[in-house]
Each structure stands twice: as structure tokens, then as C-alpha cells.
Design an enzyme around this catalytic site. Structure first.
Site, PDB file in Angstrom:
ATOM      1  CB  CYS A 107      31.849 -41.510  25.564  1.00 19.90           C
ATOM      2  SG  CYS A 107      31.514 -40.886  23.904  1.00 19.90           S
ATOM      3  CB  ALA A 109      36.207 -44.846  30.779  1.00 20.25           C
ATOM      4  N   PRO A 110      34.239 -43.817  33.186  1.00 21.85           N
ATOM      5  CG  PRO A 110      33.997 -43.116  35.396  1.00 21.85           C
ATOM      6  CD  PRO A 110      33.830 -42.648  33.977  1.00 21.85           C
ATOM      7  N   GLY A 111      32.575 -46.030  33.599  1.00 17.27           N
ATOM      8  CA  GLY A 111      31.756 -47.245  33.521  1.00 17.27           C
ATOM      9  C   GLY A 111      30.515 -47.316  34.383  1.00 17.27           C
ATOM     10  NE  ARG A 136      37.949 -41.419  30.455  1.00 19.86           N
ATOM     11  CZ  ARG A 136      37.001 -40.826  31.192  1.00 19.86           C
ATOM     12  NH1 ARG A 136      37.347 -40.158  32.263  1.00 19.86           N
ATOM     13  NH2 ARG A 136      35.743 -40.884  30.845  1.00 19.86           N
ATOM     14  CG  ASP A 175      27.287 -39.838  29.693  1.00 16.83           C
ATOM     15  OD1 ASP A 175      26.546 -38.853  29.804  1.00 16.83           O
ATOM     16  OD2 ASP A 175      28.163 -40.125  30.529  1.00 16.83           O
ATOM     17  CG  ASN A 181      26.780 -29.206  35.968  1.00 13.03           C
ATOM     18  OD1 ASN A 181      26.639 -28.971  37.160  1.00 13.03           O
ATOM     19  ND2 ASN A 181      26.688 -30.445  35.469  1.00 13.03           N
ATOM     20  CB  CYS A 226      27.004 -33.562  33.199  1.00 13.35           C
ATOM     21  SG  CYS A 226      28.758 -33.597  32.903  1.00 13.35           S
TER      22      CYS A 226
END
Lengths: 295, 161
Positions: A107, A109-111, A136, A175, A181, A226
């Protein structure tokens, strides 16, 4: 109602963290494939940028003072460093040995983490970077060009279809899309509900399932979110251990050990090897490393 | 397939040789792969290896990776001071007083790379008047500079906001 500020804050308390307002510090990561650390630090200092070394990261620095945007300097535009939040720099560092490996960034992007992986790999091996949203991927391409990444190929593909690439991977970074959050979204408490969280957790399990299928027998998966919600973190890892023939490996990194007992549920004891990063000088994060259990 | 890239390098008084077997064109964009990436490029990819540039309406637009590759070779180069570097990446032309060093042809109408004092390539431009004769004013017209990365971000956020 399973939403609202008080509801979530009481959950965090139950997980052992007392809520506090946080003020995030902007952070950068030196792209060591493009820059020699000492000379770059000198250049930034000469521009009046004051940096503080992030103690738990090899190439990470907090911005203490800068009279202009650190995203507009020649050094940034030349790919000598990237702007990357401190906790977000942790996941890619958890892999053992990345040189010459075949890596999936499922997953991507954005890299920011794709570039970090390329940096850790010294532009060797290959990174296959997927993202479900085509627009993206344009942002990802810009990052790859700016940071002179040479070992990456990107596809407009849902992580749940990773097997269609026809490659088995040594390392997989998950990720995954998550609920985020409050530290990075001031309206977070207003917007999020437990059904949202559970919807994301289900998507994450689907991505995990696909990743386990395309992982080589001695391969590693780093899973990160996150999100601070256990459904997307500890509970998903407990599910993975019980359903995907993987085990949670011990990692040494910033953050505290996760709990194997959550809201009255007893999880697999190896879940304690996961790390929770509660918001403070960094945003909130959850990281862990999975390995296939070989027969 | 490589002609647009070679023609562009020639405009900078440079020659570039790329492995034809590892150079791919995807719609109007060119990429240089390595041997590991090559078999993966048979699928419908978005970006692969080193992005070299794109062709639009018969005009080649180089990537910054390609400019950096040319900058490592013999080519027209102008090195500028720190203030001019900042102005250039903000999209401004190069004035004579900001030039530290010149390599190669600086005749009116020729093209040149613009480097900073660390020999890092900031972009390229077109020489507006013979450098040796010009007294003051803009001498190199900015055609492309690395500030383009920021402009792309801004235009992308406008498009999608």
C-alpha cells in the site's frame, strides 16, 4: 454509543495510556543513497535550519527551527532528504537485511516508506510498489524521481490482488490503510466510530491474507498502522497468528510492548512482541514483524 | 525509440548512450530499467526504474534523472551562486552576475544545464545572449527547474481538492 472523544480516551486508558495533547514535531530523514550525512547536516545548518537527532532512528532528525519550509530547499528538491514523520520512519527499519531482496510495498502511495526502503536497499534488488488509487501513484512517481530511486516498479493494483504480479517476496511492507489517530487529525474523535474501525480491520485482514500467500517461506512481513485501536493492531495480529501460519517476531525499536490481554480477551502471547507508539513527540503508531512458521 | 532522448542530449552538446534493451516506452513516457525490472515491465506498470522523460506533441520533456545523467558527462553547463540557485528553483531566469563558471557553448540560442556550487543539476535553460558579450540582465532563460516538484504537488492538490 461507540464513538466520541470520551469513549476513545477511556479505551486508551484501559490500554495503559493516559491521554495528553500532543504537539507533533516535523521530521526529516536523510536519503543516505544520495547524501553524505555530515556534509548535508552542515549545508542545512548553514541555511539556518536547526535539527535534533531523533534518538531511535539512524537517519532521522527533528526540525527545531527553520525560517522557511524544509520542503522547498534545493537539498529537499534534489532528494538529499525526505520529510517523514518520526514514527512513520520506524516500520521500514525493522526488516533484517534488505540488500538485493525482492520487496513488496503493498500500500505504497504517497511513497515515503518506498523511498526509505530503496534507501535501505541502496537501490539494489527490486521493490514492487502497489496502490489501489491511480492518482496517488503520480505522487509516488514524483517521490521516486526526486529521490533518484532506481529499483522500483509500481502498479495500479489493490494489495488484495498482489498474487496477480506472479512474484514471491523476501520482504513485505504492509503499511495498511487504517483509521489514523487524533494526533494528525484534529477532527478524528468527531469522525471515527467503532464500526469504521472494524471495517478497516476487516480490510487489513484481507490484505494480510494475501501477503501471507505471496511471502517466501523464510520471508518477513512488517505490519504497521497509524491507528491506536486494538482491532486494527493487536487483535489483527492475534488473528494472523491463529489463521495465517505466521508468528510475531521480537523487534527492538521505539515504543512499548503491546499487551496480550485486551478488553478482557486473552491473545496469543507472541502479540507482546508488537510495539505500540503512543502519541507524544511522534504521532501514534503500531508496528510488528511476522515470519512464516516453517513445518 | 531512443531518438527523442538522444536529440535532447545533443541540444545540450552532449551524447548519452542508454541500453536499448533496457529502455522502455510506456505511452508517452520513457523509463530505463535494470535486468531485474525488465521481466516485470511486461505487465501494465505505472512507473519503473529510472524515469527519463516524456514526449508530448513531438516535444521531449526530460526528467530530472535524465538531466542529472547528462550533467555527469560532457555538456553545456553553467554553475550559479547560492542566491541565483534559489531564484532559479523559484522559476526565475539566470542573470550574468550570478554565474560562477561556464563550460561548453554559451552562444545565443544554445541550451545549457544549470548547476549549483556542489555540481548538482538544478534544471536547464536556453541562452538568451552570448554570455561573453552580455553585460547585464538575464542571460539564460529558465526552461525547467527542480522547483517543478513543488508545482506538481500544488497542481495535484488543486485538481483533487
Amino acid at each position: 454509543m461507540m464513538s466520541g472523544r470520551e469513549f476513545f480516551i477511556s479505551r486508551y486508558q484501559e490500554l495503559g495510556w493516559k491521554y495528553e495533547d500532543v504537539e507533533l514535531k516535523q521530521a526529516i530523514r536523510i536519503n543516505s543513497m544520495n547524501a553524505e550525512k555530515a556534509s548535508l547536516l552542515k549545508r542545512l545548518e548553514s541555511r539556518g535550519i536547526k535539527l535534533e537527532k531523533i534518538p531511535f532512528l539512524e537517519d532521522g532528525y527533528w526540525i527545531c527551527k527553520s525560517e522557511f519550509s524544509v520542503g522547498a530547499t534545493s537539498e529537499y528538491l534534489l532528494g538529499l532528504y525526505s520529510i517523514q514523520e518520526a514514527a512513520a520512519q520506524v516500520p521500514a527499519t525493522l526488516f533484517t537485511e534488505l540488500t538485493d531482496k525482492t520487496v513488496l510495498d503493498a500500500c505504497s502511495a504517497p511513497g515515503g516508506k518506498t523511498v526509505q526502503l530503496a534507501d535501505l536497499m541502496k537501490n539494489t534488488g527490486v521493490i514492487i510498489a502497489l496502490d489501489i488509487e491511480k492518482r496517488r501513484l503520480t505522487a509516488l512517481s514524483n517521490q521516486l524521481e526526486r529521490c533518484r530511486v532506481e529499483n522500483t516498479i509500481t502498479y495500479n493494483l489493490d494489495a488484495r490482488q498482489a498474487s496477480t504480479v506472479g512474484v514471491k517476496f523476501d520482504r513485505i511492507l504492509l503499511d495498511v490503510p487504517c483509521s489514523g489517530n487524533f494526533a494528525t487529525d484534529r477532527d478524528w474523535f468527531k469522525r471515527r466510530t467503532i464500526p469504521d474501525v472494524e471495517r478497516n480491520a476487516k480490510l487489513q485482514r484481507e490484505i494480510l491474507t494475501q501477503a501471507a500467500k505471496v511471502l517466501k517461506d523464510d520471508g518477513e512481513i512488517v505490519y504497521s498502522t497509524c491507528s491506536l485501536e486494538p482491532e486494527e493492531n493487536e487483535l489483527n495480529m492475534d488473528w494472523a497468528v491463529k489463521n495465517l501460519n505466521v508468528q510475531v517476531e521480537e523487534v527492538r525499536c521505539h515504543g512499548e510492548k503491546a499487551r496480550a490481554s485486551i478488553f478482557g480477551r486473552h491473545l496469543d502471547s507472541s502479540v507482546e512482541n508488537c510495539r505500540r507508539i503512543w502519541p507524544s513527540r511522534t504521532q501514534g503508531f503500531f508496528v510488528c514483524k511476522l515470519k512464516k512458521v516453517c513445518a | 525509440m531512443m531518438e527523442p532522448i538522444k536529440d535532447f542530449a545533443r541540444q545540450l552538446n552532449s551524447n548519452i548512450s542508454l541500453d536499448e534493451n533496457l529502455t522502455v516506452r510506456r505511452q508517452n513516457r520513457f523509463f530505463l530499467l535494470n535486468k531485474t525490472l525488465k521481466p516485470l515491465a511486461s505487465k501494465d506498470f505505472f512507473h519503473a526504474g529510472i524515469y527519463l522523460g516524456k514526449e508530448k506533441d513531438g516535444v521531449f520533456f526530460p526528467s530530472f534523472n535524465l538531466l542529472a545523467m547528462i550533467a555527469d558527462k560532457k555538456a553545456n553547463k553553467v554553475t550559479v551562486d547560492e542566491k541565483t540557485e534559489w531564484l532559479f528553483i523559484c522559476g526565475r531566469d539566470v542573470f550574468k552576475r550570478g554565474i560562477i563558471r561556464v563550460i561548453g557553448s554559451m552562444k545565443k540560442g544554445s541550451y545549457t544545464l544549470i548547476l549549483n556550487s556542489y555540481s548538482e543539476c538544478l534544471g536547464f535553460g536556453k541562452v538568451l545572449s552570448d554570455l561573453h558579450e552580455a553585460k547585464e540582465g538575464a542571460v539564460v532563460k529558465n526552461i525547467l527547474d527542480i522547483g517543478d516538484f513543488l508545482r506538481r504537488e500544488k497542481s495535484s492538490s488543486k485538481t483533487h481538492s
